[in-house]
Design a protein around this motif. Structure first.
Motif, PDB file in Angstrom:
ATOM      1  N   PHE A  22       0.854  -1.318  -0.158  1.00 27.63           N
ATOM      2  CA  PHE A  22       0.142   0.012  -0.108  1.00 27.63           C
ATOM      3  C   PHE A  22       0.810   1.177  -0.017  1.00 27.63           C
ATOM      4  CE2 PHE A  22      -2.350  -3.293   2.269  1.00 27.63           C
ATOM      5  CZ  PHE A  22      -3.272  -3.736   1.583  1.00 27.63           C
ATOM      6  N   GLY A  23       1.672   1.367  -0.891  1.00 22.55           N
ATOM      7  CA  GLY A  23       2.560   2.741  -1.020  1.00 22.55           C
ATOM      8  C   GLY A  23       3.334   2.937   0.000  1.00 22.55           C
ATOM      9  N   ASP A  24       4.101   1.686   0.769  1.00 16.27           N
ATOM     10  CA  ASP A  24       5.072   1.826   1.870  1.00 16.27           C
ATOM     11  C   ASP A  24       4.268   2.226   3.033  1.00 16.27           C
ATOM     12  OD1 ASP A  24       7.309   1.306   2.955  1.00 16.27           O
ATOM     13  OD2 ASP A  24       8.233   3.149   2.454  1.00 16.27           O
ATOM     14  N   ALA A  25       2.919   1.820   3.317  1.00 13.58           N
ATOM     15  CA  ALA A  25       2.122   2.274   4.733  1.00 13.58           C
ATOM     16  C   ALA A  25       2.847   1.557   5.778  1.00 13.58           C
ATOM     17  CB  ALA A  25       0.825   1.795   4.324  1.00 13.58           C
ATOM     18  N   TYR A  26       3.322   0.355   5.742  1.00 11.62           N
ATOM     19  CA  TYR A  26       4.119  -0.325   6.609  1.00 11.62           C
ATOM     20  C   TYR A  26       5.112  -1.257   5.958  1.00 11.62           C
ATOM     21  CZ  TYR A  26      -0.098  -3.241   6.106  1.00 11.62           C
ATOM     22  OH  TYR A  26      -1.038  -3.932   5.799  1.00 11.62           O
ATOM     23  N   ASP A  27       5.856  -2.235   6.614  1.00 11.32           N
ATOM     24  CA  ASP A  27       6.794  -2.939   5.940  1.00 11.32           C
ATOM     25  C   ASP A  27       6.585  -4.447   5.499  1.00 11.32           C
ATOM     26  OD1 ASP A  27       8.886  -0.988   6.391  1.00 11.32           O
ATOM     27  OD2 ASP A  27       9.146  -1.686   8.475  1.00 11.32           O
ATOM     28  N   LEU A  28       5.580  -5.059   6.367  1.00 12.97           N
ATOM     29  CA  LEU A  28       5.296  -6.263   5.753  1.00 12.97           C
ATOM     30  C   LEU A  28       3.826  -6.610   6.016  1.00 12.97           C
ATOM     31  CD1 LEU A  28       8.330  -7.121   7.605  1.00 12.97           C
ATOM     32  CD2 LEU A  28       8.082  -8.974   6.059  1.00 12.97           C
ATOM     33  N   HIS A  29       3.191  -7.379   5.053  1.00 13.62           N
ATOM     34  CA  HIS A  29       1.786  -7.653   5.488  1.00 13.62           C
ATOM     35  C   HIS A  29       1.684  -9.175   5.385  1.00 13.62           C
ATOM     36  CE1 HIS A  29      -2.575  -6.973   5.076  1.00 13.62           C
ATOM     37  NE2 HIS A  29      -2.670  -7.920   4.536  1.00 13.62           N
ATOM     38  N   VAL A  30       1.318  -9.722   6.554  1.00 11.31           N
ATOM     39  CA  VAL A  30       1.489 -11.128   6.652  1.00 11.31           C
ATOM     40  C   VAL A  30       0.117 -11.989   6.757  1.00 11.31           C
ATOM     41  CG1 VAL A  30       2.523 -13.016   7.922  1.00 11.31           C
ATOM     42  CG2 VAL A  30       3.644 -10.774   7.808  1.00 11.31           C
ATOM     43  N   ALA A  31      -0.079 -12.977   6.062  1.00  9.27           N
ATOM     44  CA  ALA A  31      -1.362 -13.439   6.133  1.00  9.27           C
ATOM     45  C   ALA A  31      -0.966 -15.119   6.133  1.00  9.27           C
ATOM     46  CB  ALA A  31      -2.501 -13.136   4.954  1.00  9.27           C
ATOM     47  N   ARG A  32      -1.859 -15.877   6.504  1.00  8.37           N
ATOM     48  CA  ARG A  32      -1.854 -17.425   6.311  1.00  8.37           C
ATOM     49  C   ARG A  32      -2.823 -17.802   5.539  1.00  8.37           C
ATOM     50  NH1 ARG A  32       1.860 -20.320   9.592  1.00  8.37           N
ATOM     51  NH2 ARG A  32       0.777 -22.083   8.556  1.00  8.37           N
ATOM     52  N   PRO A  33      -2.580 -18.838   4.523  1.00 11.27           N
ATOM     53  CA  PRO A  33      -3.591 -19.161   3.456  1.00 11.27           C
ATOM     54  C   PRO A  33      -4.727 -19.944   4.144  1.00 11.27           C
ATOM     55  CG  PRO A  33      -1.377 -19.738   2.634  1.00 11.27           C
ATOM     56  CD  PRO A  33      -1.142 -19.326   4.185  1.00 11.27           C
ATOM     57  N   GLY A  34      -5.849 -19.456   3.991  1.00 14.29           N
ATOM     58  CA  GLY A  34      -7.164 -19.899   4.661  1.00 14.29           C
ATOM     59  C   GLY A  34      -7.809 -19.529   5.989  1.00 14.29           C
ATOM     60  N   ARG A  35      -6.838 -18.458   6.457  1.00 14.13           N
ATOM     61  CA  ARG A  35      -7.058 -17.917   7.868  1.00 14.13           C
ATOM     62  C   ARG A  35      -7.613 -16.285   7.262  1.00 14.13           C
ATOM     63  NH1 ARG A  35      -3.600 -21.552  10.940  1.00 14.13           N
ATOM     64  NH2 ARG A  35      -3.947 -23.382   9.875  1.00 14.13           N
ATOM     65  N   SER A  36      -8.204 -15.923   8.362  1.00 17.36           N
ATOM     66  CA  SER A  36      -8.565 -14.601   8.066  1.00 17.36           C
ATOM     67  C   SER A  36      -7.722 -13.606   8.705  1.00 17.36           C
ATOM     68  CB  SER A  36     -10.060 -14.353   8.805  1.00 17.36           C
ATOM     69  OG  SER A  36      -9.840 -14.626  10.186  1.00 17.36           O
ATOM     70  N   ARG A  37      -6.892 -14.065   9.778  1.00 12.20           N
ATOM     71  CA  ARG A  37      -5.906 -13.091  10.480  1.00 12.20           C
ATOM     72  C   ARG A  37      -4.863 -12.766   9.768  1.00 12.20           C
ATOM     73  NH1 ARG A  37      -2.660 -14.339  16.286  1.00 12.20           N
ATOM     74  NH2 ARG A  37      -2.252 -11.916  16.558  1.00 12.20           N
ATOM     75  N   VAL A  38      -4.592 -11.359   9.924  1.00 14.81           N
ATOM     76  CA  VAL A  38      -3.433 -10.599   9.133  1.00 14.81           C
ATOM     77  C   VAL A  38      -2.647  -9.942  10.242  1.00 14.81           C
ATOM     78  CG1 VAL A  38      -4.526 -10.554   6.856  1.00 14.81           C
ATOM     79  CG2 VAL A  38      -4.597  -8.431   8.474  1.00 14.81           C
ATOM     80  N   TRP A  39      -1.231  -9.936   9.810  1.00 16.29           N
ATOM     81  CA  TRP A  39      -0.417  -9.097  10.646  1.00 16.29           C
ATOM     82  C   TRP A  39       0.107  -7.884   9.755  1.00 16.29           C
ATOM     83  CZ3 TRP A  39      -0.999 -14.253  10.835  1.00 16.29           C
ATOM     84  CH2 TRP A  39      -1.206 -14.777  12.021  1.00 16.29           C
ATOM     85  N   ARG A  40      -0.091  -6.835  10.292  1.00 13.94           N
ATOM     86  CA  ARG A  40       0.734  -5.520   9.609  1.00 13.94           C
ATOM     87  C   ARG A  40       2.125  -5.141  10.334  1.00 13.94           C
ATOM     88  NH1 ARG A  40      -2.779  -0.741   9.754  1.00 13.94           N
ATOM     89  NH2 ARG A  40      -3.622  -1.722  11.894  1.00 13.94           N
TER      90      ARG A  40
END
Ligand SMILES: [Zn+2]
Length: 398
Positions: free
Chosen positions: A315-333
């Motif tokens: 997202f235009g360098d809004a933060y460093d890593l966008h992390v998700a696990r396939p099949g799960r809804s949780r994400v880590w910014r």
């Protein structure tokens, strides 16, 4: 001795002390570099001494030329300045050691805190390259002072220029500057955005010897090379931490070329690579783009290795890593902080008090001791602070 503290200490100097520091830094570079003609170096040293004497004014006598040169070796920076600032972080730093070898602070101060660093042998070419890059992208007007370039300015200029080439080119270009701070000319020519940016340049004379250079095993960048009076060459990564981790070697002339031995903990030694046909990032881009990015790309690799999906600088360098696990809804910014800077973190949270709910600030494992302090700063913001090891374990277990 933190680099943040040194930068702050330079800010606290008065105008004369800064002029004196500037003269000392350029003189120390002229003394410790083998680049250029000896006659030109002497002329530069005399010019530095002239500026040094003027910075002392009429009330405090300045040391004569010979004493000035002697004191540059082994003196603490604060003791070289008029009025000798007390309780300054500059009281813990020196420019040259007692043998005249440059300290790890010397280049950094030359880039961040001098007006004449571009004249100096060694780092001068890097500084001139950086300035022409900043000018080309419109961050430095023609004829503007070349002094005191800060990390944010450089990052802003480089990232904005790469972004103009599109988000894929941005991510690839930035990642390349982290993973491959040295490239062959052929590799560079295949990356249009990086070629356009003009970030890479010939390998600096201070980081090569006898037509060869060696890569730091931790950051991959060109290791600084300093000739000793014996004819051997001491090699050491400009990053003090990498040097402590083992990126310190000695090259000695042997019958079949050079023999490299480790001076640190690491037993393996890097290969010596020809300078010919290769380009490297200049010091400031290694300092402000490669180094802070190392943990970001390493973290990405570890998370991807454990099955996560990761986007770098989304997202235009809004933060460093966008992390998700396939099949799960949780994400880590995730926002990575490579040094413990509670003040900077608090400042960031204040600037955007709405935007940090659920954000993970990640610090390297060796800064675990700072977690309580950093967690106090983010309290109430909805953000969390954890180490890289904690994050990987959390994502794996989710
Ligand atoms: Zn290194």
């Amino acid at each position: 001795m933190s680099v943040v503290a040194a930068a702050a200490a330079v800010q606290e100097l008065d105008e004369d002390q800064r002029a004196a520091l500037d003269a000392c830094v350029v003189a120390a570079l002229a003394l410790s570099s083998v680049e250029g003609e000896a006659r030109d170096r002497v002329r530069l040293l005399m010019e530095c001494h002239g500026r040094y004497v003027r910075s002392f004014g009429v009330l405090e006598p300045a040391p004569p030329f010979k004493v000035f040169l002697e004191r540059l070796r082994g003196s603490r920076v604060a003791d070289l300045l008029p009025g000798r600032p007390r309780k300054s972080a500059l009281g813990e730093l020196w420019l040259l050691d007692a043998d005249g070898a440059p300290s790890s602070a010397l280049n950094r101060i030359a880039v961040e805190a001098t007006e004449h660093g571009h004249q100096a042998p060694g780092i001068g070419a890097d500084i001139r390259h950086l300035h022409s890059l900043l000018r080309a992208v419109g961050m430095l007007s023609e004829g503007a002072g070349l002094s005191r370039v800060c990390g944010e300015t450089v990052q802003h200029a480089v990232f904005r220029t790469l972004r103009a080439a599109g988000s894929d080119a941005y991510t690839q270009g930035r990642e390349a500057m982290v993973r491959t701070p040295v490239l062959t000319r052929r590799e560079l020519s295949r990356n249009a955005a990086l070629t356009e940016l003009g970030a890479y340049t010939g390998i600096s004379p201070t980081r090569q010897f006898s037509g060869v250079w060696a890569a730091c095993p931790t950051c991959g960048w060109t290791i600084r090379a300093a000739y000793r009076p014996s004819g051997a060459v001491d090699l050491e990564c400009e990053d003090e931490r990498h040097s402590v981790l083992g990126a310190r070697y000695r090259a000695e002339p042997a019958a079949d070329g050079w023999r490299l031995t480790a001076r640190g903990e690491l037993r393996g030694v890097p290969k010596l690579v020809p300078v010919e046909g290769r380009v490297a990032l200049p010091y400031a881009l290694w300092l402000w783009v490669t180094l802070p990015g190392l943990l970001e790309v390493e973290l990405r690799d570890r998370l991807v290795g454990s099955g996560a999906q990761v986007r770098l600088w989304p997202f235009g360098d809004a933060y460093d890593l966008h992390v998700a696990r396939p099949g799960r809804s949780r994400v880590w910014r995730v926002d990575v902080k490579t040094w413990a800077d509670p003040y900077g973190l608090a400042q960031k949270l204040r600037e955007d008090p709405e935007g940090f709910d659920g954000m993970c600030f990640v610090v390297p494992e060796h800064l675990r001791g700072y977690l309580p302090l950093l967690r106090r700063e983010v309290r109430g913001s909805g953000a969390r602070v954890l180490t890289d090891t904690d994050l990987v374990a959390e994502v794996e277990g989710a």
